[in-house]
Design an enzyme around this catalytic site. Structure first.
Site, mmCIF file in Angstrom:
data_model
loop_
_atom_site.group_PDB
_atom_site.id
_atom_site.type_symbol
_atom_site.label_atom_id
_atom_site.label_comp_id
_atom_site.label_asym_id
_atom_site.label_seq_id
_atom_site.Cartn_x
_atom_site.Cartn_y
_atom_site.Cartn_z
ATOM 1 N N ASP A 8 1.044 -1.055 -0.034
ATOM 2 C CA ASP A 8 -0.023 0.078 -0.343
ATOM 3 C C ASP A 8 0.781 1.093 0.072
ATOM 4 O O ASP A 8 2.105 1.127 0.753
ATOM 5 C CB ASP A 8 -0.746 -0.041 1.178
ATOM 6 C CG ASP A 8 -2.136 0.773 1.026
ATOM 7 O OD1 ASP A 8 -2.469 1.018 -0.339
ATOM 8 O OD2 ASP A 8 -2.823 0.837 1.980
ATOM 9 N N GLU A 55 1.078 -0.439 -5.157
ATOM 10 C CA GLU A 55 0.009 0.309 -5.068
ATOM 11 C C GLU A 55 0.270 1.399 -5.497
ATOM 12 O O GLU A 55 0.927 2.321 -4.770
ATOM 13 C CB GLU A 55 -0.754 0.467 -3.910
ATOM 14 C CG GLU A 55 -2.189 1.004 -3.685
ATOM 15 C CD GLU A 55 -1.973 2.492 -3.598
ATOM 16 O OE1 GLU A 55 -2.298 3.549 -4.409
ATOM 17 O OE2 GLU A 55 -1.621 2.813 -2.203
ATOM 18 N N ASP A 109 -11.622 0.818 -1.623
ATOM 19 C CA ASP A 109 -11.635 2.222 -1.200
ATOM 20 C C ASP A 109 -12.497 3.051 -2.173
ATOM 21 O O ASP A 109 -13.050 4.195 -1.923
ATOM 22 C CB ASP A 109 -10.402 3.015 -1.179
ATOM 23 C CG ASP A 109 -9.440 2.785 -0.014
ATOM 24 O OD1 ASP A 109 -10.079 2.308 1.039
ATOM 25 O OD2 ASP A 109 -8.091 3.003 -0.179
#
Length: 212
Positions: A8, A55, A109
Site C-alpha cells: 500500500d 499500489e 476504497d
C-alpha cells in the site's frame, strides 16, 4: 494465507512526506528521499517479486515508476479512474495497459461500479464511458461491462471485487476513506454465488483466454 501481497502507498517507499514535529497537521511538509534501492534489494532477497503488487495510484512521479520497474513490480490499473477528460490517453484505459500490471474494476476504497454509475459519475464522465464502450449502458449492466473491459486488458492479472460481480450498489461499498465508522462491514452471502453467475464468469474468463 495469500498468493499476492499489495504494498500500500508504494510511493512512500521511494520518498516520504516529512512533517516537522511541532505541526498540528500534515499540510506543511516536504518530500524526502528514502533508501528504496537498499530496501527492495534486501526485501526481494527473500521474497519473489511475482508475489507483490505495487499500489501506485494517485500522483506518481517518475522516480517512483523507475523503482517499480527496476524491481519488476506490477502496478495497478483501476477502471473507475479511466474516464476522465483525457479519454484516449488515460493510463487506466485498457488499451493503454501493459502486461506487467494488475487491473481492477475498483478497489476497496472505491464505490462499487454500480454505486459509482448511479451516484458519482457525472454526465460528461458517463458520456466518455459510453463512447469507450461504443454504446450506452445502464445501472443493471454497467458492472458487467467493466468486468469485460478488465478481462479484455493485456494485464497479466485481473482482480474483481465480489460486489461488482454481484452488481451491488452503494450498499455493497467496502470502505469510505476518512469515514471514522461503519466501514468493512459488508459480508458475502454465499447464496449470491448462483449457477448463473458462475456460468457468466466462466464464459468471460474463457472468452479472454484467462483460464490457466
Amino acid at each position: 494465507l495469500f498468493d499476492l501481497l499489495r504494498i500500500d502507498h508504494f510511493r512512500g517507499l521511494v520518498a516520504c512526506w516529512e512533517v516537522p514535529a511541532g505541526e498540528k497537521t500534515s499540510v506543511n511538509g516536504a518530500w524526502r528521499p528514502v533508501p528504496s534501492e537498499e530496501f527492495f534489494t534486501t526485501l526481494l532477497g527473500g521474497i519473489d517479486a511475482r508475489s507483490l503488487i505495487a499500489e501506485d495510484l494517485g500522483t506518481i512521479t517518475p522516480d517512483v515508476t523507475a523503482v517499480r520497474r527496476r524491481f519488476h513490480l506490477p502496478g495497478m490499473k483501476v477502471l473507475l479512474f479511466a474516464f476522465g477528460d483525457d479519454l484516449g490517453a488515460n493510463p487506466y484505459l485498457p488499451h493503454n495497459h501493459e502486461e506487467h500490471c494488475v487491473v481492477y474494476t475498483g478497489t476497496h476504497d472505491n464505490n462499487t461500479v454500480r454505486g459509482w454509475f448511479e451516484h458519482e459519475a457525472g454526465e460528461e464522465t458517463l458520456a466518455r464511458l459510453f463512447r469507450y464502450l461504443g454504446r450506452e449502458t445502464g445501472r443493471d449492466r454497467v458492472h458487467w461491462d467493466l468486468v469485460r473491459l478488465a478481462m479484455s486488458s493485456v494485464a497479466n492479472t485481473v482482480l474483481l471485487p465480489m460486489q461488482d460481480l454481484l452488481g451491488l450498489g452503494v450498499e455493497g461499498r467496502m470502505n469510505l476513506p476518512a469515514k471514522p465508522a461503519g466501514n468493512w462491514t459488508w459480508r458475502l452471502d454465499p447464496q449470491g454465488i448462483t449457477p448463473g453467475l458462475e456460468a457468466a464468469l466462466l464464459e468471460v474468463t474463457e472468452t479472454f483466454g484467462r483460464l490457466r
